[in-house]
Design an enzyme around this catalytic site. Structure first.
Site, PDB file in Angstrom:
ATOM      1  N   VAL D 114       0.838  -1.169   0.000  1.00  0.00           N
ATOM      2  CA  VAL D 114       0.000   0.000   0.000  1.00  0.00           C
ATOM      3  C   VAL D 114       0.888   1.240   0.000  1.00  0.00           C
ATOM      4  O   VAL D 114       2.017   1.214   0.501  1.00  0.00           O
ATOM      5  CB  VAL D 114      -0.926   0.025   1.231  1.00  0.00           C
ATOM      6  CG1 VAL D 114      -1.944  -1.121   1.156  1.00  0.00           C
ATOM      7  CG2 VAL D 114      -0.165  -0.020   2.535  1.00  0.00           C
ATOM      8  N   VAL D 117       3.011   2.789   2.986  1.00  0.00           N
ATOM      9  CA  VAL D 117       4.017   1.938   3.611  1.00  0.00           C
ATOM     10  C   VAL D 117       4.989   1.408   2.545  1.00  0.00           C
ATOM     11  O   VAL D 117       6.144   1.824   2.475  1.00  0.00           O
ATOM     12  CB  VAL D 117       3.349   0.762   4.369  1.00  0.00           C
ATOM     13  CG1 VAL D 117       4.386  -0.261   4.822  1.00  0.00           C
ATOM     14  CG2 VAL D 117       2.585   1.296   5.582  1.00  0.00           C
ATOM     15  N   CYS D 118       4.500   0.533   1.706  1.00  0.00           N
ATOM     16  CA  CYS D 118       5.375  -0.167   0.767  1.00  0.00           C
ATOM     17  C   CYS D 118       5.969   0.780  -0.267  1.00  0.00           C
ATOM     18  O   CYS D 118       7.038   0.507  -0.816  1.00  0.00           O
ATOM     19  CB  CYS D 118       4.598  -1.296   0.097  1.00  0.00           C
ATOM     20  SG  CYS D 118       3.838  -2.397   1.327  1.00  0.00           S
ATOM     21  N   VAL D 119       5.288   1.872  -0.543  1.00  0.00           N
ATOM     22  CA  VAL D 119       5.833   2.877  -1.456  1.00  0.00           C
ATOM     23  C   VAL D 119       6.569   3.964  -0.675  1.00  0.00           C
ATOM     24  O   VAL D 119       7.733   4.261  -0.939  1.00  0.00           O
ATOM     25  CB  VAL D 119       4.711   3.509  -2.319  1.00  0.00           C
ATOM     26  CG1 VAL D 119       5.281   4.570  -3.251  1.00  0.00           C
ATOM     27  CG2 VAL D 119       4.003   2.419  -3.119  1.00  0.00           C
TER      28      VAL D 119
END
Lengths: 207, 207, 207, 207, 207, 207, 207, 207
Positions: D114, D117-119
């Site tokens: 998401v 977070v992950c980006v």
């Protein structure tokens, strides 16, 4: 299929204000608080302007639901005021129904909080009793738009007519020649956009 | 045209929970996940509170559709639980229909995922069979708002009544004097805004 | 221009929960009540999970603002609890600032109601004092989206970082190998959509 | 203050695809599923068209997060594929950073699920390392629009540039004379509205 | 009032695809282009899957309206294809009506662009002729949501049933035991969210 | 980079009300008319409550732009009132600037209609002159949300702080102990939701 | 139940334009001003194109409601023009009804401002008189979407058909062979998206 | 930090209209077609009114992108018109840059389709060259709001100022005394809501 226009008539109509209480109002979020307050008070002013018999009712006002909005109490000091001991559908309260019958009217304007309960239940009961029922949609509030959509559909399919306070006012007034100052002032006090028109006009007229 | 108020009566009603499965829930995006979970569990609590006969059904729960939401299973440990071998319209499953008939009720509350299939199909079948049908709209989810609008219209035009869990609870309870603590607690646990009212009230009452 | 990533570090951070009171919550309408309650409690669970020093503060809780949300009080029974006698900006209360300084942390997570006042004011004060400030935007609520947009802009332009509880949790946890069960359970309990994934997985794993 | 246009250059750029996994995608609800799938695959096609070194990474793909979207795996059969054993910020995984460094590029396109977070985490880490960072916003998804707004603000304020796959394609292509057929076909396959233009044109041209 | 469930039956139904032309599609803005393209092709795949007789028609395809979407032409190479010389309501074209009658079906699925004209006019004509009419709402597009709302209301009040392609597929399929692979594949190819479920399941099943 | 909190201080601030005229108000559609009227009058009440020097200005009030809202004129009978003969940017009018300088204040609250012109232009001029500038965003209106977004961005990037009337009131008041009755009454009269809290509290307190 | 398609027929229809006055238009906010102006003028052009008898009426045009939109006056220089002395429902004005009867038509197109009053009241009156009534919804404006939704529901339930100007034009034209240039030009002048199609086509045709 | 107000000055500014082509316009869906057409033509009228040097450019106008909007061509018959042979960023075309330099202006107004490519790329190039750059946001269109938000952010962070055509007109005009009739007429022809004000005023003035 012939259609009969059930048209609001100031001599045939009574207004039911159901559970506009301080606590319950915090649940109504399908209008901005300013818009909703304005709509409720505009409806009250219309009832007073046309001398519409009005009945107030509340549910558990000593508990968390809170007291009725004080402006409503003040607007209708002599109106029947039924503090229901527990009935959720106001129509289950005999005093409430008796007060309605005592008006002798066949058309009912109903508004309240929350729409799908405090409005919809008496709306359906009144339809069953043969009344012509008009929901004042913008003086009735609920949790969110989805809930409102469902409630409107249930009432509309049962035969209730969905209106707003402005439409109610216009249908009752019928003809501006009955009273320009009074009704215009009522509109201006609840419609800032209309009030602006009047101010621009007035200034130019006086220049 | 006379109107009859088909009013929910706790002695006349059964609840059908259709395909609230972990996988299918990821398809339902017309509510926020928190709101939807709350709505589904609130409906379950209402059924338990009023001892409403409840029937659970799932579709292919061993595959990607996933298992029924565990909270529902736990809420109704003794309810008929029909894992359909393939029928899309639960009403095509004889066990499901038999379970409904075994309740002896004439009013059906129906909720499920997704609205236009798992809810709408049994709703239309039940209407054809003569049941009074109430869609619990906010405990039913689907892909998006456009799909929901179409599904609601199809069901409403067929004669189903669109409600929400809060309206269902209110129409079943009828009168707060039947149980203030229990029903109030149920509402508070599913309506943070109502819970806030109760906390403010309680603190002041105790001060 | 070189950029330094101010990254949340569980050893460097304290959490300030400002004015999550029952009455004030009724003013917060930029989230659905269910979503907002879930966000606030998720943030509390994160603080407990990572043993983040937490400071609670309220404004006039004996009046209409109402008591702090009981779940927060219960979550942090030993946290400093500053019932401010009147200061609107919590940073103007020396006890509050002392409690923060006592934690010895340089990073501050701040959430509260309403965003543009109870959150923004201490955020700006903390930035001026040299703290790294992280606004937990979805555990902070206000009147409407327009107000929120203005408040976010003011804080962001001043140097505060806008996060959400899920991002806070992820940035603090750093590595799932630190604790899969605990952190996964925390997420599942506040993210129904993630919980669904886990249930589908678990059923299949057990079959 | 002089401004330097950090402009995407196909010889200077690498693409990082972070956690586009089947389970996690069910959490991304700020785009319709069709739109989001199309955006992600369009970005992949752009990377292939311009021979952009691409790095894939996943988090716990054997658990509920699920496997990487198969189309991505197929699109980049020879790309470094880092299944992270636990690091939430992919930049904390040395293999991932090594793979990036091995490309020798100074510009990074980053997309993932998401967003906050992950980006956002690797975006901030990459900025700190001195990379020019471009977020492909429409190939990055998250829970809802509010979360997205906060994540975009944090990244933008840190110096990342917010783009969309179409802008990335245009900035890399520079001049249609480099390849009309190929790039036009790529756009048409991911932009139905552009494809319609081309069909109308082609029919008329052939008539 | 007894209700009869007009239920789609694969042996009783024909599909009418009206004016899905490249130029006209640029007018349809009540769906994102990706969503709309997906919906139209999903409906086509359903018709092919169930061997539903399908009739294609266009309006002025040599002019600015443009050619029919090529995927539709390819999907139904042997379908009656009526290029209307001028009739706006396809039902006014005798070849079109003859083609429908030649199918011998009593149920009609209708989709097209734009909804309030190319769909609504033949819908009303078909209802007058006694057909059971099902509007595939999400494979029908128009200028904006307001126009759509008005068109839906006109068709619904006339007796048409509003459905979506997913509901059509489910009502036709009736029972998954008729074909799991084929129908599941069809859904997965048009529902990324469902496809994700299947991928997670498949990976786990194979591990 | 050190940050200085430019904090509103009642002794340092002046208020500029720009072009709140009856005609121009009909152009402002990014707020409902009720909400906007309430916001403007709330800001006026705040200025009066804290004795903030206030300057009124209008543009062509004898023409279609119409007269200043009468409530504003009445609220500030002794305020400098500059009817500009033609300058669009009020800062180009020497009388207006002189009036500001005469106040001796260094902080300026600015609100007006329409936001991107009547507010943004003097905001930018004031920033250039070294003032600390606070835009009262919700007492400033314009054609639509897109225009507002652009205007906010231009002002924010230039260094203006975006606030709302409620935040302005809170930042000026600093401490409830300065005046509970007065400031509480002010809030209640402009925040129906807060007023409801107070009524519930008052009733219970008196029972 | 047999259904009769009440289909607009250019020989059977009259158009009523109710209260499109400069002042009242400032109240209509459910469309952007550009869109609404375009819709009203498009409807006027359709009436002229098909020689539809048209009747104009206004309410208090010498006061704040303002004059009728000049383009409408110019479009219908010979149309009956009834400046009502006070009747809110135009149908209460005998001249208005006489003008309608003088047309000898049985189908009525009605548009006006505001929808729930100036449109809905004569719509209901006309239905009662047995006319076939078609509301031109996008040439009718009101305060907001909620009010519109209620007004549409009331009219639709009474039997009025909800259309838009584009649907009206298509249903009246019936067949493009009646006039390609004229009707195409009319559409292009009111539909920029259609005009773009025609320009692209024309350029290519001429190349 | 001192701030300099980069203020539009009619003697210092040139206008760049990039790729407003019939085909490309069908891609722009962040405005209604009527609103967007009006915005583009209003900007053109402003340029003509103030004699702003204007440069037109197109991309592949013989292909599916289609010809430039004819109204623009007609508005600027003598303007440099650069049909780019392939460059996506117009700034990469030397003729385009030469035309800009030939104007000798230091301020650039830029509008085009689509925003994130045809506008953003030359905006960033122009900023790098030291120009003061003003994006006319509402005369620039793109696929959807998300894409727009990302594009605005990229340009704003680089130092471009986001304006709308109305703000541009106001900042250039400076003082109504320069020309009331001409500028007022321009506004009225593109702002129906302002036109209504003028009509009401004119009628009253003449009565």
């Amino acid at each position: 299929m012939s259609f009969t226009y059930q048209r609001l008539n100031k001599d045939d109509v009574a207004l039911l204000m159901v559970d506009h209480q301080a606590g319950l109002l915090s649940l109504a979020r399908d209008f901005s608080p300013d818009d909703f307050k304005n709509n409720v008070l505009a409806l009250a002013d219309i009832a007073k302007f046309f001398d519409i018999p009005t009945i107030l009712t509340t549910s558990f006002e000593d508990g968390p639901n809170g007291p009725m909005v004080p402006e409503l109490k003040e607007a209708f000091p002599n109106a029947p005021y039924i503090a229901r001991p527990g009935q959720i559908n106001a129509w289950d309260n005999q005093d409430f129904v008796d007060a309605i019958k005592a008006t002798g009217k066949k058309q009912l304007l109903i508004a309240g909080v929350v729409t799908e309960v405090c409005v919809a239940f008496p709306v359906l009961s009144a339809l069953e009793e043969g009344y012509e029922v008009f929901v004042v949609t913008d003086a009735s509030g609920t949790f969110n738009q989805t809930t409102r959509d469902a409630a409107w559909d249930r009432m509309s399919q049962a035969g209730a007519q969905l209106m707003t306070w402005f439409a109610v006012g216009g249908e009752l007034h019928r003809d501006w020649r009955n009273d320009i100052e009074g009704f215009g002032g009522l509109l201006a006090s609840h419609l800032p956009a209309y009030s602006n028109l009047m101010q621009s006009y007035a200034q130019q007229a006086s220049s």
